[in-house]
Design an enzyme around this catalytic site. Structure first.
Site: not given
Lengths: 393, 385
Positions: B71, B151, B181, B201, B203, B239, B328
């Site tokens: 994200g 969030n 979110q 995102s 996860h 990659t 975060c």
């Protein structure tokens, strides 16, 4: 191939009749630091210690550079007391310097062995000339050479070296006995601990854990600080004492203005008990006069009144900037500033008492914390054995 | 009760099926999608499938999906890449005061580079002030970034209203939505609303960490952030993280498929926890909307008189994992910028705790959490008085 390291010590050399004891302790510390490396032997002559390695010299040098009591270590060439042999050894040594990119040098000779027939300036001159002939890329600069080749002409042999790694100096760990360090996780206490260590005091750190008021990350901080201190001692035995119940009990007793003093007295008592257990003759704190309310002279007096052993405060005369600087040099600063509260910052009274009256404190405190709580905290203490952070465990 | 994980807005536990698919990708489908041979082609197929899965949820084209490292990269790239690409059209940018740091920090950087940024305020529920937005929008506006679901407090920004305003007052502006979110949990169809860029995102939806995506509307030009071998049509070199991308695709599909029942379940959990706590503990305040304008998986409560972090650790001791504000920023100075923007008084700022749910959480876990709060909060209040 055998390789030689010359180790020099400072203060130990000033000792009189006890010198032997200090030297023995120093050598013991060196052996411990070199544990696991191919060490062939440690010998001493007057004022010098020689370490013979069968390899891994760089690692040995690095570890020795943390041995308290040593002033400097140097990878060294030795030669029989014969000018031609000395010249050959000088060439070998300076080839190493040239390989590392140095371009200018000079030679300095000392001749404690007056039986050696050639005088120092002549030895310097002749070896210098030989180096110029044999080692390409090097020129002499007597005023500000990048590298100085030291030649020492001693009783049995000559020793030659140009590299010197500084060591911490001070006294060998353990010569002054043992102490308990009150380690909070802040900037000050690890520095205080190191300063105590550098005066030959072994340290046993004690940390007071007040979960949930302080997080497990605060404890991890303290463990990481011990990893740094363990560079100097090989191993640190850390007591983590659960402090929540005591803090809660103190809190419920009221008298907000005296909270900090009550708390510090409890810490002193607990640390004093650890000192008894560990055979430690002193407590070490990171207190510095006047920094916070608990560090006024009356507060310090009231705080230390509850223990019998002396409370040493190595930072007492340092200002904050100086402490920060030392923490940075030591490598603890970046750990200490991680933003997790320690037990001293959670319950800070709005108006802390800065001039507590000892008798009043004792009266107010009486009955606030039962002896059982102290016993319980000691029984539940977690004991961690912490190795240095470069051992990777 | 062993462990009650109520920090699903910070990260989620990887779905078992996703974990299995990733394991297979790691061990068997290990080719480089850029390789010419069959091994490479198989990997490329896996990436293509994930692209279709993500596109399907957004009702978009697979060619509009670009995979990133998460994200944060998606937000960074969308904003920096657009502002730079359109610098000739204007330097006026708009966002809100309650965005994630991976958005706000980019705007701060753009301000240093000479752009003008308007930070639109929010109301007491954390919802965007539409009038302030309308006032800020103009012909010079080149970029607007507004999150989907906040969030910290779960407020759902009214994207349809915003779309109307944008169409009216700044049709030329590029519109970015940070949907980290909300993606796969709530409907979001960029082509219906005229959204140009969407950050996603892995996860946060029971997928792996370290992988994300950016939806880029067909025809829109965004300057690449990461240069190199020209992967992802030259828009995002490096990659491809094949196992991660596969995991993201599958996790998104699984999450989306059960969004309706999960949504009802989550809303039930949230409501139950809020009602029990407010009924059983005095002076507890809910932050953010508690109706359909709030996401069903985020509940933010203030416990005045208790430090949020201390409550977090006290709950941790009971096996309950929550967060204070956003994960975060929990290492930074106290006081979340979101709650401050909502105008909360300091006491409510200090004692704020976020509970965020996953479809796997149960009613029993919620009751256990309420029980523990009832026990712990008065105790801590007494001690921290």
């Amino acid at each position: 191939m055998e390789q030689l390291i010359l180790a020099r010590y400072g203060e130990v050399g000033l000792k009189g009749k006890n010198r032997r004891f200090f030297e023995n302790q120093l050598i013991k510390q060196m052996e411990q630091a070199l544990d696991g490396l191919p060490l062939k032997g440690i010998t001493r002559t007057y004022g010098r210690i020689y370490v013979t390695m069968a390899g891994e010299v760089e690692e040995a040098l690095r570890r020795l550079s943390y041995v308290l009591g040593l002033v400097a270590v140097s990878p060294t060439q030795s030669a029989p007391l014969d000018l031609e042999e000395i010249k050959a050894a000088a060439v070998r040594a300076m080839q190493g310097a040239a390989a590392e990119g140095y371009t200018t040098f000079k030679v300095e000779t000392r001749r404690p062995n007056k039986a050696f027939p050639i005088k120092s300036p002549a030895v310097s001159r002749e070896t210098g000339a030989e180096i110029l002939r044999q080692v390409p890329g090097l020129t002499v600069d007597v005023h500000s050479p990048q590298v100085t080749l030291q030649i020492e002409l001693r009783e049995q042999r000559a020793y030659l070296y140009w590299r010197q790694l500084p060591c911490p100096g001070g006294l060998p760990l353990g010569v002054s006995g043992r102490s308990v360090l009150l380690l909070s996780g802040g900037i000050d206490s690890p520095v205080a601990g190191w300063m105590a260590m550098s005066r030959g005091l072994e340290i046993v750190p004690v940390y007071f854990h007040s979960f949930p008021f302080t997080s497990d990350r605060a404890k991890e901080k303290v463990v990481d600080l011990c990893r740094v201190l363990a560079r100097y001692s090989g191993l640190v035995k850390l007591y983590v004492i659960p402090f929540t119940k005591i803090q809660t009990a103190l809190r419920e007793g009221g008298r907000e203005d005296l909270q900090t003093i009550f708390m510090r007295r409890m810490m002193m008592r607990l640390a004093g008990r650890v000192a008894e257990k560990e055979g430690a003759g002193a407590l070490i704190t990171g207190e510095s006069l006047g920094q916070v309310a608990s560090q006024t002279l009356p507060s310090l007096a009231v705080t230390e009144a509850v223990v019998d052993v002396p409370v040493l405060r190595p930072l007492i005369g340092l200002d904050k900037q100086e402490i920060v600087k030392r923490a940075q040099d030591l490598g603890t600063y970046s750990i200490s500033i991680r933003p997790y509260d320690d037990c001293c910052t959670v319950f800070v009274p709005r108006h802390p008492e800065t001039r507590p009256d000892p008798e009043a404190v004792a009266v107010k405190e009486a009955g606030l914390v039962a002896a059982e709580l102290i016993e319980e905290a000691l029984t539940e203490a977690e004991i961690l054995f912490i190795t240095s952070d470069w051992e990777g465990s | 009760m062993a462990e009650v994980y109520l920090d699903n807005s910070a990260t989620t536990c990887v779905h078992p099926q996703v974990a299995e698919a990733i394991m297979t990708a790691l061990r068997e489908n290990y080719g480089n999608p850029s390789s010419a041979h069959r091994r490479g082609q198989a990997a490329e197929q896996a990436v293509k499938k994930a692209r279709r899965q993500v596109a399907w949820i957004l009702r978009a084209e697979p060619g509009e999906i670009y995979f990133t490292s998460g994200g944060t990269e998606s937000n960074n790239w969308a904003l920096a890449g657009t502002a730079q690409a359109r610098v000739r059209q204007g330097k006026q940018l708009i966002t809100t005061q309650v965005e994630h740091p991976s958005v706000l920090e980019v705007f701060r950087r753009l301000e240093e580079q000479g752009f003008t940024v308007t930070y639109v305020p929010v109301d007491e529920y954390g919802l965007i002030d539409l009038e302030a937005l309308a006032a800020a929008l103009g012909p010079e506006t080149t970029l607007v970034s507004i999150m989907y679901v906040n969030n910290e407090v779960g407020s759902i920004m009214p994207l349809a209203d915003i779309a109307r305003l944008l169409k009216q007052k700044a049709p030329q502006a590029v519109w970015h939505v940070d949907a980290v979110q909300g993606f796969a949990k709530l409907p979001l169809f960029p082509h219906d609303l005229g959204i140009d860029l969407i950050s996603i995102s892995g996860h946060k939806i029971q997928g792996p960490k370290g992988v994300g995506a950016l939806f880029v509307r067909q025809g829109l030009r965004v300057k690449p952030l990461i240069l190199g071998g020209g992967q992802e049509n030259g828009y995002r070199s490096g990659t491809e993280n094949v196992p991660g991308i596969m995991g993201l695709g599958l996790a998104a599909e699984l999450m989306w498929e059960r969004r309706v029942e999960a949504g009802a379940h989550l809303a039930g959990l949230k409501e139950r926890l809020r009602q029990r706590v407010q009924a059983e503990i005095p002076a507890v305040y809910a932050n953010g909307p508690q109706d359909s304008r709030g996401a069903p998986h985020i509940l933010n409560l203030s416990f005045p008189g208790v430090k949020g972090e201390v409550l977090l650790h006290a709950l941790e001791d009971k096996g309950i994992y929550v967060s204070t504000g956003s994960a975060c920023s929990s290492h930074q100075a106290p006081g979340s910028h979101v709650l401050k923007a909502m105008g909360l008084v300091p006491q409510r700022l200090d004692g704020a705790v976020r509970f965020s749910f996953s479809p796997d959480n149960t009613r029993a876990e919620i009751d256990y959490t309420a029980d523990c709060l009832r026990e712990v909060v008065p105790e801590l209040r007494r001690l921290m008085q």
